[in-house]
Design a protein around this motif. Sequence first.
Motif, mmCIF file in Angstrom:
data_model
loop_
_atom_site.group_PDB
_atom_site.id
_atom_site.type_symbol
_atom_site.label_atom_id
_atom_site.label_comp_id
_atom_site.label_asym_id
_atom_site.label_seq_id
_atom_site.Cartn_x
_atom_site.Cartn_y
_atom_site.Cartn_z
ATOM 1 N N ALA A 11 0.851 -1.197 0.000
ATOM 2 C CA ALA A 11 0.000 0.000 0.000
ATOM 3 C C ALA A 11 0.882 1.240 0.000
ATOM 4 O O ALA A 11 2.099 1.155 0.147
ATOM 5 N N ASP B 257 -4.304 1.098 -1.917
ATOM 6 C CA ASP B 257 -3.961 -0.319 -1.819
ATOM 7 C C ASP B 257 -3.414 -0.813 -3.157
ATOM 8 O O ASP B 257 -3.917 -0.441 -4.216
ATOM 9 N N SER C 11 -2.247 -4.352 -3.138
ATOM 10 C CA SER C 11 -1.880 -5.689 -2.662
ATOM 11 C C SER C 11 -2.764 -6.794 -3.220
ATOM 12 O O SER C 11 -3.815 -6.546 -3.800
ATOM 13 N N THR D 146 -6.240 -4.380 1.926
ATOM 14 C CA THR D 146 -5.987 -3.397 2.970
ATOM 15 C C THR D 146 -7.362 -2.913 3.418
ATOM 16 O O THR D 146 -8.244 -2.679 2.591
ATOM 17 N N PHE E 211 -3.416 -4.341 7.257
ATOM 18 C CA PHE E 211 -2.697 -4.684 6.036
ATOM 19 C C PHE E 211 -2.665 -6.201 5.951
ATOM 20 O O PHE E 211 -2.134 -6.871 6.849
#
Length: 122
Positions: A47, A72, A74, A78, A102
């Motif tokens: 992030a 974010d 990922s 998140t 996270f």
Amino acid sequence: MWILELTNKLGKVQRFHLVFGGDYTIGRKGCDIIIDDADVSISRTHAKITVLSVPAGSLTQVGYVPEVYLADSSKHGTFVNEAEVFAIESSKKLQDGDKIRFGKYTNATISYSPIIVALSDS
């Protein structure tokens, strides 16, 4: 100044002071803020937190708080106050006291602490 306090799945706490006008990448490798490698749900670059610059004269205004945003990037997500921040959104504006997660195990709180400057004529 904004403060990010991370707590990993092992209970280790880290505090990061986020200065005005800064971008901070968060992840497990090669980032400004490194999350412990023991959490496999954290992406290399998980992030990004952006603290906006302070407009001229704003710091002298009582109660002024610079805006801060979370984006974010990922695989495992998140979350802000348990609501997912989707990667397709540009970013989520954060508020003082927001709880961030996270991935699956790394929790954080973001808070604002005003900078107080005292001047003296002597």
